[in-house]
Structures are given as structure tokens and as C-alpha cells.
Enzyme design. Sequence first.
Site, short mmCIF file in Angstrom:
data_model
loop_
_atom_site.label_atom_id
_atom_site.label_comp_id
_atom_site.label_asym_id
_atom_site.label_seq_id
_atom_site.Cartn_x
_atom_site.Cartn_y
_atom_site.Cartn_z
N SER A 59 0.43 -7.97 -0.35
CA SER A 59 -0.72 -7.05 -0.25
C SER A 59 -1.17 -6.48 -1.59
CB SER A 59 -0.40 -5.90 0.71
OG SER A 59 0.71 -5.16 0.24
N ASP B 213 -2.80 4.58 -0.97
CA ASP B 213 -2.23 4.72 0.37
C ASP B 213 -0.71 4.82 0.24
OD1 ASP B 213 -1.23 2.14 0.05
OD2 ASP B 213 -2.60 1.19 1.46
N HIS C 151 0.25 1.46 -2.01
CA HIS C 151 -0.55 0.75 -3.02
C HIS C 151 -1.24 1.70 -4.01
CE1 HIS C 151 -0.39 -1.77 0.66
NE2 HIS C 151 -0.06 -2.69 -0.22
#
EC number: 3.1.1.-
Length: 363
Positions: free
Chosen positions: A34, A324, A327
Amino acid sequence: MSTLLLTSIFLSVALILMPQEINAARAFYVFGDSLVDSGNNNYLVTTARADSPPYGIDYPTGRATGRFSNGLNLPDIISEQIGSEPTLPILSPELTGEKLLIGANFASAGIGILDDTGVQFLNILRIGRQFELFQEYQERVSEIIGSDKTQELVNGALVLMTLGGNDFVNNYFLPFSSRRSQSSLEEFSQLLISEYKKILARLYELGARRVMVTGTGPLGCVPAELASSGSVNGECAPEAQQAAAIYNPLLAQMLQGLNSEIGSDVFVGANAFSTNSDFINNPQRFGFVTSKVACCGQGAYNGRGVCTPLSSLCPDRNAYAFWDPFHPTEKATRLIVQQIMTGSVEYMNPMNLSTIMALDSRI
């Protein structure tokens, strides 16, 4: 000298340079999780996705794209720095024709080095599948420019590989993890490295000749770990920090060994631990108000659950190191890319990306 003559000289020089400029264009391939996924998971049945607001709130279009960021992500900013267009996700229907020559992003949120990492996210592109898609990509490019030119394109490409963090946070450290009951942190880290070596050797077989490999950041300092470990004053979770401290030196050692076996500096280690620790340990120096609390989330440190339209959202993303629970913000990612481009050997071993670009331009 007349204006007409000057214009004529300029046009002649431009015509001479144009083919070289076109030949100098370098493909960029991205593999991993991600931290580098630019939207592949949008096309999959998975819970690991970033295709709804407020993701993308600061992206040029202002829309969620599948990037786990408020704006641009790591591959976007690297593309920007090397003067290239951003690579499209391999699953994007827009990735056709000449756009294929720019490169492609194969990354998929939730994956790890191990195939049992991220099983809770259902349908994601595990690394073996990413490589299958890379082979299919090469076949598609061959239809456009022929197999010899395709091999040149792939051999001359820049490659980014980001794996490993999920193997800890979404596997080993999960409640009731079978991996944890079977092995110590040291044994698990050794297993990851031995499997990662096979993955990188396979990538070399598929034609990659210049690969930046990122280590894990300070895993215990992300808001998700602060929240789950019950951190009181923002102190990093010790066990997750220990994992990064064991794993990263083993990775650096393995990359050096692979380069020795090959006889060339194919693999370049990017020290994500040091790069992230700089602004996590001293946020004010880098213009952040906090490196503990995520901009988007809920609960302690905004580190619980995922970022959704119902989450608490900070008004100024540039004041936060984390977007978040896991990240970094675009601003923090730009600091990471700065070290990738120009950092010392502590950050980029054996050389930074500016050196790579200068060296490879002479070949």
C-alpha cells in the site's frame, strides 16, 4: 546574427536532440504494497482500498484514486523527480499503447513477502501474481516495439520494490497469529529475508537491472501501533520497533550479498527506518505539528480502524507526518523522496537515485 539564422540554428539543434531525448526516457516499474499502490486494488474485490474520500483530498483532481495518501504517493513523487509521467496501475484500462512505455505500477495494498500475509484482505495481487502481470506486460510491449527493444526497455528501467512491513503488522503481530506461535521475531525475520531473496532473484530473472528496495520504517511509531500498544505519551511500541531493528540490517546484508553474486550493483537499499525516524523524532524541524497523531482516523492517536468519510480529519495535512494510521502524508513522502534522490550512504546504499541517474545516463 539575424533572427532568421538564429531560429534556423535553434531548430537544427532541436531536431538533433529530439531522438536522444526520446531514447533517454526511462521506464519505471513499481512492485509492493500500500505504500506504493496507485490504484490496483480499485479493480479487485478487497477490503484493502483507498477509493473513497477523504483519500485523495489533496490529489490534483481532488478525488480518491486508490493511493493511500492525501495526495501524491511515493512512486508519483519519484516520477516527478526523474521527469517522467506517473506510472498507471497495471489493472487500469487506460494503460495501453505508448503509455506502456512509461512503465507500470503492479503494487497491491495488503501484500507481503509471505503469501499468508494479508489473507484477511481477500483478493489482492500477491508478489507472484505481480510478477506474472509483469511478464504479461512485457508481452504486450513486445507487440508494440518488438522483443529486443522490450528487453532494452526493461533492462534500462528503474524499479521500486516495497515489501516487508505487512508481514509484521498484518501477520506476525496479529492476535492469534500462527506465525508468532511458531517462531521468534529473529527466526521470522530470517524467514522473511530468505523468501525475499528468492523474490528479488526472480525479479532479476525477469529483466530488472536497477532496483531500489525499501526497508521497513519505524514500525512501532506509526499511529496504528501507538494506539494498539496503549502508548501513553506517544512512546513507540517496543516489540514492533525491535522487529524493524532486526529485519532492516538483515535486508541490507542480503542486498549486498545478492549484488556480490551478480557482480553488479543491481539492488540499492533505501533506509526507510532512518528517513522516517528523522521527522518522527523531530517533527518541528521539518515543519510538522505532530508525528504521533494521524490526520485521518479515530480513537487514540487517530490510529484505530481505517480512514473513512466519518473519520476525524485534520484541516491542515502539511502539519501532520501521518495521513492515516499507517501511511505518511504527501509532505512526509516528499521528505522521504528527497533522501532517495540525494541522501548519503546511510540512507541509500550503495548510491542515491541522483547518482544512479547520472551513472546510467552514460551507458
